[in-house]
Motif scaffolding. Structure first.
Motif, PDB file in Angstrom:
ATOM      1  N   GLY A  77       0.672  -1.280   0.087  1.00  0.00           N
ATOM      2  CA  GLY A  77       0.129   0.055  -0.152  1.00  0.00           C
ATOM      3  C   GLY A  77       0.905   1.389   0.058  1.00  0.00           C
ATOM      4  O   GLY A  77       0.239   2.354  -0.470  1.00  0.00           O
ATOM      5  N   VAL A  78       2.257   1.170   0.434  1.00  0.00           N
ATOM      6  CA  VAL A  78       2.896   2.453   0.499  1.00  0.00           C
ATOM      7  C   VAL A  78       3.561   2.862  -0.904  1.00  0.00           C
ATOM      8  O   VAL A  78       3.489   3.958  -1.069  1.00  0.00           O
ATOM      9  N   ILE A  79       3.723   1.772  -1.797  1.00  0.00           N
ATOM     10  CA  ILE A  79       4.141   2.167  -3.153  1.00  0.00           C
ATOM     11  C   ILE A  79       3.093   2.983  -3.908  1.00  0.00           C
ATOM     12  O   ILE A  79       2.971   3.891  -4.509  1.00  0.00           O
ATOM     13  N   ALA A  80       1.799   2.267  -3.754  1.00  0.00           N
ATOM     14  CA  ALA A  80       0.552   2.819  -4.365  1.00  0.00           C
ATOM     15  C   ALA A  80       0.280   4.359  -3.872  1.00  0.00           C
ATOM     16  O   ALA A  80      -0.107   5.054  -4.354  1.00  0.00           O
ATOM     17  N   GLU A  81       0.650   4.568  -2.351  1.00  0.00           N
ATOM     18  CA  GLU A  81       0.407   5.714  -1.982  1.00  0.00           C
ATOM     19  C   GLU A  81       1.345   6.674  -2.615  1.00  0.00           C
ATOM     20  O   GLU A  81       0.968   7.633  -2.513  1.00  0.00           O
ATOM     21  N   HIS A  82       2.473   6.402  -3.078  1.00  0.00           N
ATOM     22  CA  HIS A  82       3.324   7.201  -3.839  1.00  0.00           C
ATOM     23  C   HIS A  82       3.373   7.293  -5.218  1.00  0.00           C
ATOM     24  O   HIS A  82       3.130   8.293  -5.824  1.00  0.00           O
ATOM     25  N   LEU A  85      11.620  -5.845   0.384  1.00  0.00           N
ATOM     26  CA  LEU A  85      11.818  -4.940   1.661  1.00  0.00           C
ATOM     27  C   LEU A  85      12.675  -5.467   2.620  1.00  0.00           C
ATOM     28  O   LEU A  85      12.917  -6.448   3.005  1.00  0.00           O
ATOM     29  N   HIS A  86      13.596  -4.235   2.956  1.00  0.00           N
ATOM     30  CA  HIS A  86      14.597  -4.812   3.966  1.00  0.00           C
ATOM     31  C   HIS A  86      14.440  -3.992   5.181  1.00  0.00           C
ATOM     32  O   HIS A  86      14.882  -2.785   5.281  1.00  0.00           O
ATOM     33  N   LEU A 106      14.783   0.262   6.985  1.00  0.00           N
ATOM     34  CA  LEU A 106      13.689   1.047   6.682  1.00  0.00           C
ATOM     35  C   LEU A 106      13.411   1.940   7.886  1.00  0.00           C
ATOM     36  O   LEU A 106      13.152   3.145   7.609  1.00  0.00           O
ATOM     37  N   LEU A 107      13.878   1.571   8.853  1.00  0.00           N
ATOM     38  CA  LEU A 107      13.436   2.272  10.299  1.00  0.00           C
ATOM     39  C   LEU A 107      14.251   3.485  10.320  1.00  0.00           C
ATOM     40  O   LEU A 107      13.703   4.612  10.163  1.00  0.00           O
ATOM     41  N   PRO A 108      15.701   3.325  10.388  1.00  0.00           N
ATOM     42  CA  PRO A 108      16.477   4.728  10.153  1.00  0.00           C
ATOM     43  C   PRO A 108      16.222   5.360   9.060  1.00  0.00           C
ATOM     44  O   PRO A 108      15.997   6.783   9.072  1.00  0.00           O
ATOM     45  N   ASP A 109      16.013   4.780   7.869  1.00  0.00           N
ATOM     46  CA  ASP A 109      15.811   5.813   6.544  1.00  0.00           C
ATOM     47  C   ASP A 109      14.314   6.473   6.702  1.00  0.00           C
ATOM     48  O   ASP A 109      14.206   7.876   6.205  1.00  0.00           O
ATOM     49  N   SER A 110      13.457   5.822   7.377  1.00  0.00           N
ATOM     50  CA  SER A 110      12.305   6.582   7.533  1.00  0.00           C
ATOM     51  C   SER A 110      12.522   8.020   8.320  1.00  0.00           C
ATOM     52  O   SER A 110      11.772   8.795   8.244  1.00  0.00           O
ATOM     53  N   ALA A 153      11.484   6.316   1.999  1.00  0.00           N
ATOM     54  CA  ALA A 153      12.483   5.412   2.356  1.00  0.00           C
ATOM     55  C   ALA A 153      11.827   3.995   1.972  1.00  0.00           C
ATOM     56  O   ALA A 153      12.730   2.982   1.573  1.00  0.00           O
ATOM     57  N   PHE A 154      10.562   3.525   2.081  1.00  0.00           N
ATOM     58  CA  PHE A 154      10.213   2.274   1.625  1.00  0.00           C
ATOM     59  C   PHE A 154      10.284   2.232   0.315  1.00  0.00           C
ATOM     60  O   PHE A 154      10.722   1.277  -0.237  1.00  0.00           O
ATOM     61  N   VAL A 155       9.909   3.238  -0.558  1.00  0.00           N
ATOM     62  CA  VAL A 155       9.924   3.148  -2.314  1.00  0.00           C
ATOM     63  C   VAL A 155      11.473   2.956  -2.557  1.00  0.00           C
ATOM     64  O   VAL A 155      11.686   1.938  -3.254  1.00  0.00           O
ATOM     65  N   LYS A 156      12.258   3.551  -2.049  1.00  0.00           N
ATOM     66  CA  LYS A 156      13.523   3.490  -2.378  1.00  0.00           C
ATOM     67  C   LYS A 156      14.134   2.281  -2.045  1.00  0.00           C
ATOM     68  O   LYS A 156      14.977   1.621  -2.738  1.00  0.00           O
TER      69      LYS A 156
END
Ligand code: SF4
Ligand code: SF4
Ligand code: SF4
Ligand code: SF4
Ligand code: FES
Lengths: 301, 346
Positions: free
Chosen positions: A45-50, B264-265, B269-273, B253-256
């Motif tokens: 859902g996060v990529i879709a949000e983006h 997903l790693h 994710l946590l620090p990048d967020s 952060a999630f997308v990258k």
């Protein structure tokens, strides 16, 4: 039966015991898992949000890869993460609902020689258990009924809402399948206030207090209803309910000590596997510290 | 005529009694509404039952209640459907949630719903003087905001918003959908200020937990959560709002992370967020998360080699898709509400 299997990322990352227990349980039900190891994250859902098109294309790619397996003898695509199910169903709804859009997405996939054909069947393991294997068959294979185990189902969000997108209707009461499964495994279903609510995971980095308050409340409600443990079809719910449980307890100001099992773990127990084989020692709230397996489960064997 | 049992939640502030349930038998055809049922009980048995209604046709938005635990319009729910979904055959009718009850089925919409609607400045703020004649809006633009204009302010989505349940200050689904109605309107001149304000509010855009309850609840197909996601895209990607709630940073952060890894790693994710491992925001957050991470390590849940470095087998193809789509001049967003249903072409 052979299935094109999408394990998701969390089941291979922060919740490896999910992927592991699924691999243990599958042969006991004659399920052959053909892993879609070239597929990418569904985006949760996060990529879709983006960017919606990006999420739709990544998932169309996953579907196309699954369709190759289906052409090679797999019956359908299966996942083990509610969030994958929800996010992928959302993408599929757009892809299947509009031909020009699907063509446009397929044009991006063409570089890789992939095409998504409308109408893939993608089912969460929970749905597959009830709709494809059948609970009577599951019941027949139970070696160690979960007698005296009081299990609270935690559905969360993505696998039950929106109900029309997820195909929930009178003939497919998918919002009752955890109930039915617990019952089929010989356990006792414990209803409690939070079973269809949100664990709070999506806002854990944005509003931690609100996020943990949600997790803490639901675990507290289940405790008040005298559940021995919770079972969830979603590894992300598991992160907030188990990994974060000590922090959630601090936020809601009450001690919490509720083991949270992944769906294949609960099933595996009933099919005769040992808690350790199912990775249950990897949880933050150790199931063995709370449940006396010798009286709850093992003694009934 | 078939009989239905309605179990109505009763509460009157003046008599001092605790809220309680009362059962009423109604004899009406199954195609009549739950509202008709409540009104019959009121007419025949107890004139003091409180419920709001006006149009009785799903237009005015007055009659929001919870039926069998789910929010809906009482006038739009047939008795036979409600009966089919009722546990033990008793149709349970209670006031909506997240708002104080004034009496029986009537909640205080002013205290919650309308206050939140006001919060988003629900009127047009054009830039500069009006044109000499009328404003001209391209039809596509107008169609785009019709989904949010379909809102009848019934409060059903507010009733079951799970973020609002734990954070009463959350602006909430109806008001944020209303905000999109103006953000998406080309006549409005304050798009950036509007989204910036909503993104920066700790109880705003990024306080929604993505639970779908508002989509499920809405009798008009407004899909408030989808509108919230569109507002996030406009705030973060069009106006580059780096909100203090870490909402946009987390999203990026999630997308990258996926772009880089395919899968997903979580460890990154946590620090990048919070803006990367060395970002000032990341340090306190990481310190406060440390006990949890340590506990996971201790349980053997997280091992750097096996669990966190799960390698992806087709990173090139995934990266190409990211490049292709992120490189487009404009985001391509299909909205099925606008595009409508397709005739089956096959
Ligand atoms: S929802 Fe989670 S587990 Fe499923 S693919 Fe996406 S990030 Fe991975
Ligand atoms: S309960 Fe949490 S993790 Fe589970 S589906 Fe809802 S938001 Fe996702
Ligand atoms: S999706 Fe967001 S706005 Fe909608 S009900 Fe859930 S938390 Fe509230
Ligand atoms: S968005 Fe839908 S549910 Fe919410 S107030 Fe408007 S019409 Fe009612
Ligand atoms: S009475 Fe107007 S919407 Fe129900």
């Amino acid at each position: 039966m052979k299935v094109a299997y999408w394990p998701g990322c969390v089941s291979r990352g922060f919740a490896p015991e999910l992927h592991g227990s699924m691999a243990r349980v599958a042969p006991l039900l004659d399920i052959e898992l053909v892993e879609l190891d070239r597929a990418a994250c569904c985006g949760a859902g996060v990529i879709a949000e983006h960017n919606q098109e990006l999420a739709d294309t990544l998932n169309a790619r996953t579907f196309a890869l699954a369709q190759q397996e289906i052409a090679g003898g797999a019956e359908l695509m299966m996942n083990i993460c509610s969030t994958c199910q929800g996010a992928q169903s959302e993408c599929q709804e757009r892809l299947d609902g509009n031909t020009p859009y699907r063509d446009h997405v397929n044009a991006t996939l063409a570089a890789e020689g992939l095409t998504y054909e409308k109408g893939i069947t993608n089912k969460h393991f929970l749905w597959l258990l009830v709709e494809e294997i059948g609970l009577d068959e599951v019941r027949r294979r139970v070696k160690r009924p979960l007698t005296d185990l009081r299990v609270g189902p935690f559905y969360g969000c993505y696998i039950v809402r929106p109900s029309n997108r997820l195909g929930i209707d009178e003939s497919h009461p998918r919002d009752t399948y955890l109930h039915q499964l617990i019952d089929a495994l010989g356990g006792t279903v414990v209803d409690y206030a939070g079973q269809y609510k949100c664990c709070g995971f999506p806002i854990i980095t944005m509003n931690k207090e609100a996020s943990l308050k949600q997790a803490g409340r639901h675990v507290g409600d289940a405790t008040d209803a005298n559940a021995d443990c919770l079972v969830t079809p979603c590894p992300l719910c598991h992160l907030n309910l188990d990994l974060q449980q000590p922090a959630a307890a601090a936020v809601v100001g009450r001690p919490l000590n509720m083991p949270v099992l992944h769906l294949p773990q609960l099933l595996g127990l009933a099919l005769g596997l040992e808690p350790k084989e199912l990775g249950m020692n990897k949880h933050v709230v150790k199931p063995s510290s709370v449940i006396d397996w010798t009286t709850s489960v093992v003694a009934a064997a | 005529m078939p009989d239905y049992t309605l179990r109505i939640r009763r509460y009157s502030p003046e008599n001092g009694d605790a809220a309680h349930w009362e059962d009423f038998q109604v004899d009406l055809d199954g195609s009549r509404s739950v509202l008709d049922g409540v009104l019959q009980a009121k007419d025949r048995e107890d004139g003091s039952i409180g419920i709001r209604c006006s149009c009785r046709a799903g237009i005015c938005g007055s009659c929001g209640v919870r039926i069998n635990g789910k929010p809906n319009l009482a006038c739009r729910t047939h008795l036979d459907e409600a009966h089919a979904r009722a546990a033990d055959g008793v149709i349970v009718v209670e006031p909506m949630g997240n708002m104080p009850v004034l009496k029986d089925l009537i909640v205080d919409m002013d205290a919650v719903h309308w206050k939140k609607i006001q919060r988003v400045t629900p009127w047009l703020l054009p830039d500069g003087p009006p044109p000499e004649r009328e404003y001209v809006v391209p039809p596509d633009n107008m169609i785009d905001v019709t989904q949010t204009m379909a809102c009848i302010q019934c409060g059903a989505c507010v009733s079951d918003c799970l973020s609002m349940e734990v954070d009463p200050l959350f602006i909430g689904p109806a008001a944020l959908a209303k905000a999109y109605r103006f953000v998406g309107d080309p006549r409005d001149g304050h798009q950036e200020q509007r989204v910036r304000d909503l993104a920066e509010d700790p109880h705003g855009l990024y306080d929604c937990t993505h639970c779908f309850n508002c989509i499920e609840a809405c009798p008009k197909g407004v899909a408030p959560m989808s509108q919230i996601m569109r507002l996030r895209r406009i705030a973060g990607d069009d106006h580059h709002v780096e909100d203090r709630n870490n909402g946009h940073r987390h999203e990026m952060a999630f997308v990258k992370n996926i772009e880089k890894n395919g899968l997903l790693h979580e460890a990154d994710l946590l620090p990048d967020s919070y803006g990367g491992k060395l970002h000032p925001r990341a340090v306190p957050e990481l310190v406060s998360s440390l006990p949890i991470i340590l506990r996971a390590l201790q349980r053997g849940k997280v091992t750097p080699a096996g669990a966190l470095l799960h390698k992806h087998k087709a990173p090139k193809d995934v990266k190409r898709i990211f490049r292709d789509i992120e490189g487009r001049e404009e985001r391509y967003e299909l909205n099925l509400y606008v595009a409508g249903e397709e005739e089956d072409a096959s």
